[in-house]
Scaffold this motif. Structure first.
Motif, short mmCIF file in Angstrom:
data_model
loop_
_atom_site.label_atom_id
_atom_site.label_comp_id
_atom_site.label_asym_id
_atom_site.label_seq_id
_atom_site.Cartn_x
_atom_site.Cartn_y
_atom_site.Cartn_z
N PRO A 57 72.14 53.49 54.42
CA PRO A 57 71.18 53.12 55.47
C PRO A 57 70.52 51.77 55.20
N LYS A 58 70.14 51.10 56.27
CA LYS A 58 69.34 49.89 56.18
C LYS A 58 67.86 50.27 56.18
N VAL A 59 67.06 49.48 55.48
CA VAL A 59 65.64 49.81 55.29
C VAL A 59 64.77 48.82 56.06
N HIS A 60 63.78 49.36 56.74
CA HIS A 60 62.77 48.56 57.43
C HIS A 60 61.39 49.08 57.02
N TRP A 61 60.38 48.15 57.01
CA TRP A 61 59.04 48.51 56.56
C TRP A 61 58.02 48.36 57.68
N GLU A 62 57.04 49.25 57.63
CA GLU A 62 55.80 49.07 58.38
C GLU A 62 54.69 48.92 57.35
N LEU A 63 54.06 47.73 57.31
CA LEU A 63 53.10 47.41 56.25
C LEU A 63 51.71 47.20 56.84
N PRO A 64 50.66 47.45 56.06
CA PRO A 64 49.30 47.16 56.53
C PRO A 64 49.11 45.68 56.83
N SER A 65 49.77 44.82 56.06
CA SER A 65 49.66 43.38 56.26
C SER A 65 50.94 42.73 55.75
N ASN A 66 51.40 41.69 56.46
CA ASN A 66 52.58 40.95 56.04
C ASN A 66 52.23 39.70 55.23
N ALA A 67 50.93 39.47 55.05
CA ALA A 67 50.50 38.28 54.30
C ALA A 67 50.78 38.46 52.82
N SER A 68 51.28 37.40 52.17
CA SER A 68 51.54 37.39 50.72
C SER A 68 52.48 38.52 50.30
N VAL A 69 53.48 38.82 51.14
CA VAL A 69 54.43 39.91 50.88
C VAL A 69 55.83 39.33 50.70
N GLU A 70 56.54 39.81 49.68
CA GLU A 70 57.91 39.37 49.43
C GLU A 70 58.84 40.59 49.47
N LEU A 71 60.00 40.44 50.14
CA LEU A 71 61.01 41.50 50.19
C LEU A 71 62.19 41.11 49.30
N SER A 72 62.76 42.13 48.60
CA SER A 72 63.91 41.89 47.74
C SER A 72 64.76 43.15 47.70
N ASP A 73 65.89 43.06 46.97
CA ASP A 73 66.81 44.19 46.82
C ASP A 73 67.24 44.72 48.18
N ARG A 74 67.72 43.79 49.02
CA ARG A 74 68.19 44.12 50.38
C ARG A 74 67.10 44.82 51.20
N GLY A 75 65.87 44.38 51.01
CA GLY A 75 64.75 44.90 51.78
C GLY A 75 64.18 46.19 51.28
N ARG A 76 64.67 46.70 50.15
CA ARG A 76 64.20 47.98 49.64
C ARG A 76 62.93 47.85 48.78
N THR A 77 62.56 46.64 48.42
CA THR A 77 61.41 46.43 47.53
C THR A 77 60.41 45.49 48.19
N VAL A 78 59.14 45.88 48.17
CA VAL A 78 58.05 45.07 48.70
C VAL A 78 57.13 44.68 47.54
#
Length: 329
Positions: free
Chosen positions: A236-257
């Motif tokens: 499966p592909k992973v998508h996030w719903e986050l409290p804030s997108n500021a100062s956020v980095e995604l890695s490991d094909r989007g599985r890590t915030v």
């Protein structure tokens, strides 16, 4: 005629009656191989031998084209491209009524065919079938056995039927399993066998979605990482719903915030959505980001140093006053 002459005249007859009767030597034919299995369209070689003490010659009688070779008491028959199902070649001794027929088990035996049915999805019913196309002249259907197996364990089998099937509930762990179909066919004294193999492909919606973080509470300005793991086929592909997108980095094909220098805006629920073409599944975790009530370490150091300076100054002043008083004349 005197009695002596009569006796002498009967002597040859008496002697002839007294001799044992001569027994004719047994005379027969044998054919090897016995009851051979011959593939339809294949070749066969038969050898006929005689136990007769005297005969003119041996021969073969058949309705198809043949090649023969012979010796003193034997004759061979070679038939190529046999396409007659009920052929019975006959070996004979010339100028006699001594004959022997050869029984041929002509067969057609195709490799088994495995059918995995429609697309297999975990949690749904699946069916595997195996079919064998076979025919043996003069045999009954009970002369064939078909077995389905996987990992050395028998799934299902049929006796006397050229087809077998296996019904099951598909599981994600079955993906990649090898299915083996084995067929046995009896033709005369010979047992023929053939097999086929296929690999199961079991597709699975996302499952076992897990969201994790090293701890649940952080102070403002801290760095922390949130991970999401999920299983499924295709992955499966992973998508996030986050409290804030500021100062956020995604890695490991989007599985890590990774959150850098967290602020109060990063306080809240971190939701991970795992999705493939079959379904979507959620996982979440709550992270608390707040102003720390514990003074920063730099302030603690400054306060300690200040206290040392103050107390040091006071002690020095007291020492100076005492020294001045006692040293004054």
């Amino acid at each position: 005629m005197t009695s002596r002459c009569l006796w002498l005249g009967l002597t040859p007859l008496v002697l002839l009656c007294c001799l044992p009767l001569a027994r004719p030597e047994p005379c027969g034919l044998s054919i090897v191989p016995k009851d051979p299995a011959v593939a339809f369209g294949g070749d066969v070689v038969l050898n006929c031998t005689s136990t007769c003490s005297s005969h003119t010659s041996l021969g073969w009688e058949t309705s198809v084209q043949k090649v023969v070779n012979n010796g003193a008491d034997w004759i061979s028959l070679h038939i190529s491209n046999l396409t007659v199902w009920d052929l019975e070649p006959q070996c004979y001794v010339s100028n006699t009524d001594i004959t022997k027929k050869a029984r041929l088990h002509v067969y057609r035996f195709s490799p088994p065919e495995i059918h995995l049915g429609a697309e297999l999805v975990a949690g749904r019913q699946g069916r595997i079938t195996c079919n064998v196309s076979s025919l043996v002249s003069g045999s009954s259907p009970s002369d064939i056995n078909v077995t389905l197996s996987s990992g050395g364990s028998t799934l299902n089998e049929s006796r006397g039927s050229p087809a077998v099937e296996y019904n099951f509930a598909a599981q994600p762990t079955q993906h990649g399993q090898e299915i083996v179909c084995q067929a046995w066919l009896r033709g005369g004294h010979q047992v023929l066998s053939d097999s086929a193999r296929a690999t199961l492909h079991v597709w699975a919606p996302p499952h076992s979605v897990k969201v994790s973080v090293e701890r649940l509470q952080f102070g403002v300005g801290a760095n922390f990482t949130v991970w999401c793991s999920a299983e499924g086929n295709p992955p499966p592909k992973v998508h996030w719903e986050l409290p804030s997108n500021a100062s956020v980095e995604l890695s490991d094909r989007g599985r890590t915030v990774t959150v850098r220098s967290a602020q109060r805006a990063h306080n809240g629920t971190y939701r991970c959505l795992a999705q493939n073409r079959y379904r979507a599944s959620w996982g979440h975790i709550d992270v608390l980001v707040e102003v720390s009530t514990v003074p920063p370490r730099s302030w603690i150091v400054a306060v300690v140093l200040g206290a040392i300076v103050v107390f040091g100054g006071v002690a020095l002043g007291v020492w100076w006053l005492v020294r001045k008083r006692f040293m004054t004349p």
